[in-house]
Motif scaffolding. Structure first.
Motif, mmCIF file in Angstrom:
data_model
loop_
_atom_site.group_PDB
_atom_site.id
_atom_site.type_symbol
_atom_site.label_atom_id
_atom_site.label_comp_id
_atom_site.label_asym_id
_atom_site.label_seq_id
_atom_site.Cartn_x
_atom_site.Cartn_y
_atom_site.Cartn_z
ATOM 1 N N MET A 58 48.889 36.483 44.240
ATOM 2 C CA MET A 58 47.838 35.505 44.517
ATOM 3 C C MET A 58 46.462 35.956 44.035
ATOM 4 O O MET A 58 45.513 35.176 44.045
ATOM 5 C CB MET A 58 47.772 35.246 46.024
ATOM 6 N N ALA A 59 46.364 37.207 43.607
ATOM 7 C CA ALA A 59 45.052 37.768 43.271
ATOM 8 C C ALA A 59 44.342 37.042 42.132
ATOM 9 O O ALA A 59 43.142 36.757 42.240
ATOM 10 C CB ALA A 59 45.187 39.263 42.963
ATOM 11 N N PRO A 60 45.011 36.714 41.005
ATOM 12 C CA PRO A 60 44.265 36.056 39.919
ATOM 13 C C PRO A 60 43.638 34.735 40.335
ATOM 14 O O PRO A 60 42.461 34.474 40.036
ATOM 15 C CB PRO A 60 45.336 35.853 38.832
ATOM 16 N N MET A 61 44.413 33.904 41.022
ATOM 17 C CA MET A 61 43.889 32.604 41.430
ATOM 18 C C MET A 61 42.727 32.745 42.404
ATOM 19 O O MET A 61 41.684 32.090 42.264
ATOM 20 C CB MET A 61 45.017 31.775 42.051
ATOM 21 N N LEU A 62 42.872 33.615 43.407
ATOM 22 C CA LEU A 62 41.803 33.788 44.387
ATOM 23 C C LEU A 62 40.585 34.464 43.773
ATOM 24 O O LEU A 62 39.445 34.095 44.062
ATOM 25 C CB LEU A 62 42.317 34.604 45.573
ATOM 26 N N PHE A 63 40.808 35.460 42.926
ATOM 27 C CA PHE A 63 39.679 36.180 42.326
ATOM 28 C C PHE A 63 38.818 35.239 41.491
ATOM 29 O O PHE A 63 37.597 35.175 41.663
ATOM 30 C CB PHE A 63 40.199 37.334 41.469
ATOM 31 N N HIS A 64 39.454 34.510 40.582
ATOM 32 C CA HIS A 64 38.676 33.624 39.715
ATOM 33 C C HIS A 64 38.107 32.442 40.491
ATOM 34 O O HIS A 64 37.007 31.965 40.180
ATOM 35 C CB HIS A 64 39.550 33.139 38.559
ATOM 36 N N GLY A 65 38.825 31.974 41.519
ATOM 37 C CA GLY A 65 38.296 30.884 42.328
ATOM 38 C C GLY A 65 37.076 31.295 43.127
ATOM 39 O O GLY A 65 36.070 30.568 43.179
ATOM 40 N N LEU A 66 37.128 32.470 43.757
ATOM 41 C CA LEU A 66 35.984 32.954 44.524
ATOM 42 C C LEU A 66 34.814 33.320 43.619
ATOM 43 O O LEU A 66 33.654 33.093 43.970
ATOM 44 C CB LEU A 66 36.398 34.160 45.370
ATOM 45 N N ALA A 67 35.122 33.901 42.449
ATOM 46 C CA ALA A 67 34.049 34.233 41.513
ATOM 47 C C ALA A 67 33.347 32.967 41.019
ATOM 48 O O ALA A 67 32.127 32.955 40.832
ATOM 49 C CB ALA A 67 34.604 35.028 40.339
ATOM 50 N N ALA A 68 34.120 31.896 40.810
ATOM 51 C CA ALA A 68 33.525 30.639 40.372
ATOM 52 C C ALA A 68 32.610 30.047 41.444
ATOM 53 O O ALA A 68 31.662 29.315 41.120
ATOM 54 C CB ALA A 68 34.616 29.643 40.001
ATOM 55 N N LEU A 69 32.883 30.372 42.712
ATOM 56 C CA LEU A 69 32.036 29.903 43.809
ATOM 57 C C LEU A 69 30.821 30.793 44.027
ATOM 58 O O LEU A 69 30.052 30.576 44.970
ATOM 59 C CB LEU A 69 32.859 29.817 45.098
ATOM 60 N N GLY A 70 30.668 31.814 43.193
ATOM 61 C CA GLY A 70 29.490 32.679 43.271
ATOM 62 C C GLY A 70 29.608 33.820 44.259
ATOM 63 O O GLY A 70 28.584 34.425 44.619
ATOM 64 N N LEU A 71 30.808 34.166 44.686
ATOM 65 C CA LEU A 71 30.987 35.251 45.647
ATOM 66 C C LEU A 71 31.241 36.569 44.919
ATOM 67 O O LEU A 71 31.939 36.597 43.897
ATOM 68 C CB LEU A 71 32.151 34.938 46.585
ATOM 69 N N PRO A 72 30.722 37.690 45.439
ATOM 70 C CA PRO A 72 30.880 39.001 44.780
ATOM 71 C C PRO A 72 32.240 39.620 45.072
ATOM 72 O O PRO A 72 32.359 40.614 45.802
ATOM 73 C CB PRO A 72 29.741 39.833 45.393
ATOM 74 N N VAL A 73 33.290 39.067 44.514
ATOM 75 C CA VAL A 73 34.652 39.502 44.811
ATOM 76 C C VAL A 73 35.049 40.640 43.884
ATOM 77 O O VAL A 73 34.676 40.677 42.712
ATOM 78 C CB VAL A 73 35.627 38.306 44.688
ATOM 79 N N ILE A 74 35.817 41.589 44.434
ATOM 80 C CA ILE A 74 36.307 42.757 43.689
ATOM 81 C C ILE A 74 37.793 42.900 43.992
ATOM 82 O O ILE A 74 38.203 42.841 45.144
ATOM 83 C CB ILE A 74 35.560 44.040 44.094
ATOM 84 N N CYS A 75 38.588 43.090 42.941
ATOM 85 C CA CYS A 75 40.023 43.325 43.107
ATOM 86 C C CYS A 75 40.284 44.817 42.923
ATOM 87 O O CYS A 75 39.799 45.427 41.963
ATOM 88 C CB CYS A 75 40.811 42.508 42.081
ATOM 89 N N ILE A 76 41.046 45.408 43.839
ATOM 90 C CA ILE A 76 41.272 46.852 43.813
ATOM 91 C C ILE A 76 42.756 47.136 43.657
ATOM 92 O O ILE A 76 43.609 46.288 43.925
ATOM 93 C CB ILE A 76 40.714 47.538 45.087
ATOM 94 N N GLU A 77 43.058 48.342 43.229
ATOM 95 C CA GLU A 77 44.432 48.764 42.999
ATOM 96 C C GLU A 77 45.193 48.847 44.324
ATOM 97 O O GLU A 77 44.782 49.545 45.261
ATOM 98 C CB GLU A 77 44.444 50.122 42.303
ATOM 99 N N SER A 78 46.308 48.123 44.408
ATOM 100 C CA SER A 78 47.044 48.027 45.673
ATOM 101 C C SER A 78 47.688 49.351 46.071
ATOM 102 O O SER A 78 47.782 49.673 47.264
ATOM 103 C CB SER A 78 48.112 46.931 45.574
ATOM 104 N N ARG A 79 48.142 50.135 45.084
ATOM 105 C CA ARG A 79 48.798 51.403 45.432
ATOM 106 C C ARG A 79 47.809 52.390 46.046
ATOM 107 O O ARG A 79 48.138 53.100 47.001
ATOM 108 C CB ARG A 79 49.452 51.997 44.188
ATOM 109 N N GLN A 80 46.599 52.433 45.509
ATOM 110 C CA GLN A 80 45.590 53.305 46.100
ATOM 111 C C GLN A 80 45.183 52.789 47.476
ATOM 112 O O GLN A 80 45.006 53.571 48.416
ATOM 113 C CB GLN A 80 44.366 53.385 45.185
ATOM 114 N N ALA A 81 45.040 51.466 47.594
ATOM 115 C CA ALA A 81 44.663 50.890 48.882
ATOM 116 C C ALA A 81 45.734 51.164 49.936
ATOM 117 O O ALA A 81 45.413 51.433 51.098
ATOM 118 C CB ALA A 81 44.436 49.394 48.732
ATOM 119 N N TYR A 82 46.989 51.120 49.546
ATOM 120 C CA TYR A 82 48.075 51.368 50.502
ATOM 121 C C TYR A 82 47.981 52.772 51.080
ATOM 122 O O TYR A 82 48.133 52.970 52.300
ATOM 123 C CB TYR A 82 49.423 51.164 49.806
ATOM 124 N N GLN A 83 47.737 53.756 50.219
ATOM 125 C CA GLN A 83 47.636 55.125 50.706
ATOM 126 C C GLN A 83 46.424 55.301 51.618
ATOM 127 O O GLN A 83 46.478 56.025 52.619
ATOM 128 C CB GLN A 83 47.538 56.086 49.517
#
Length: 337
Positions: A58-83
């Motif tokens: 779901m990340a591509p759709m949400l990232f580009h949708g939120l960015a289009a709304l002017g929000l400072p969204v950042i996508c991070i690596e899931s494997r690093q986040a899991y640890q």
């Protein structure tokens, strides 16, 4: 005061957590997994300096949708986040994950990743669908061969014009076999038609893309390889050096070093497996079928003489990836010299 948000995304719902600079929770809520619904919930909290979510379907759709709304969204690596999230909470729940992502945004302990554009994902969808359909065609043809060989019939290559004719001739007069062959041939025909339709769409995309046209000036690089490479790289400027593309596609040797141990193994095989395979095939075409004088080819043949042909193909595939990225970045065509 700065505020930070974490989004734990699932197919239907997204858990949202907003924290302040000191780590105090300001807002915890749930919303539908759509950019509009998430933005509506975030509007009830103070404006956030960073909004973090993990990589996923779901990340591509949400990232580009939120960015289009002017929000400072950042996508991070899931494997690093899991640890990291394992050490922040005893129990793994969606609420705790959203809170942990908000704390990662607050501390800056994350690795941002590039989210490919939606047109790039559309091109990759074509390539993935074609690969799956070709695999289904091969599976059907192997099944037909297996049924025919029981009756002593050896069939030609699957793409041969005589394949279907011999299958029908071999199954005539045998009631059960005839019905099975007719069904498999009908499924194979439908798959072949779907592959032809996808090839037509890919041809149109490659012709309309100047980047693909430039890449196809390299001997051995066809429309499939060019389209897959452009869709994977997406934004050439995100790589500071062209040689970083080799590591991004998993074409560099794997290395393990600890104390006195320093081991260099085979290639890492990270990144997009399909693009890596296509580059390897393009390198093989350049080495075995291209008859012109080419310095790049001579360089790879020199590696083959010193080592093996397989290592020469891998080295040439890595060098081709570097050259292709430089061509995309600078808008140049391939120079044979």
């Amino acid at each position: 005061m700065d505020y930070y948000a974490g989004l734990d995304v699932s197919m239907n719902e997204t858990h949202i957590c907003v924290v302040e600079r000191d780590g105090c929770v300001v807002l915890e809520a749930k919303a539908s997994s759509t950019p509009e619904a998430i933005a509506a919930v975030l509007e009830t909290a103070p404006a956030c300096a960073k909004i973090v979510l993990e990589t996923g379907r779901m990340a591509p759709m949400l990232f580009h949708g939120l960015a289009a709304l002017g929000l400072p969204v950042i996508c991070i690596e899931s494997r690093q986040a899991y640890q990291a999230l394992k050490s922040l909470a005893t129990h793994k729940t969606d609420r705790n994950d959203a809170r942990g992502l908000a704390h990662l945004a607050r501390t800056g302990f994350y690795k941002p990743v590039h989210v490919k554009s939606l047109p790039a994902h559309a091109a990759r969808a074509l390539i993935i669908a074609r690969k799956k359909l070709v695999g289904q065609r091969v599976t059907l043809e192997n099944q037909i061969r297996g049924l025919a060989v029981v009756f002593g019939v050896r069939l030609p290559r699957g793409l041969s014009p005589r394949f279907t004719e011999q299958v029908i001739q071999a199954s005539q007069g045998i009631a059960g076999l005839s019905g099975a062959m007719q069904g498999l041939l009908a499924a194979r025909k439908a798959v072949l038609e779907a592959v032809v339709a996808i090839d037509r769409d890919m041809r149109l995309l490659a012709r309309s893309s100047q980047a693909c046209q430039r890449l196809m000036t390299i001997p051995g690089v066809g429309q499939l390889t060019a389209l897959a490479f452009v869709a994977t790289i997406d934004a050439p400027e995100r790589f500071r050096r062209s040689r970083d593309v080799g590591a991004y596609l998993g074409l560099v040797p794997r290395r393990f070093q600890s104390g006195e141990i320093d081991y260099v193994g085979s290639i890492s095989k990270c990144g997009d497996r399909r693009v890596r395979t296509l580059l390897y095939e393009a390198a093989n075409v350049m080495l075995t079928r291209y008859r012109g004088a080419l310095a790049l080819k001579q360089w790879a043949l020199g590696i083959a003489q010193r080592s093996t042909m397989r290592k020469a193909r891998v080295a040439l595939a890595r060098r081709m990836a570097i050259i292709m990225h430089a061509m995309l970045r600078h808008g140049t065509t391939f120079q044979a010299a």
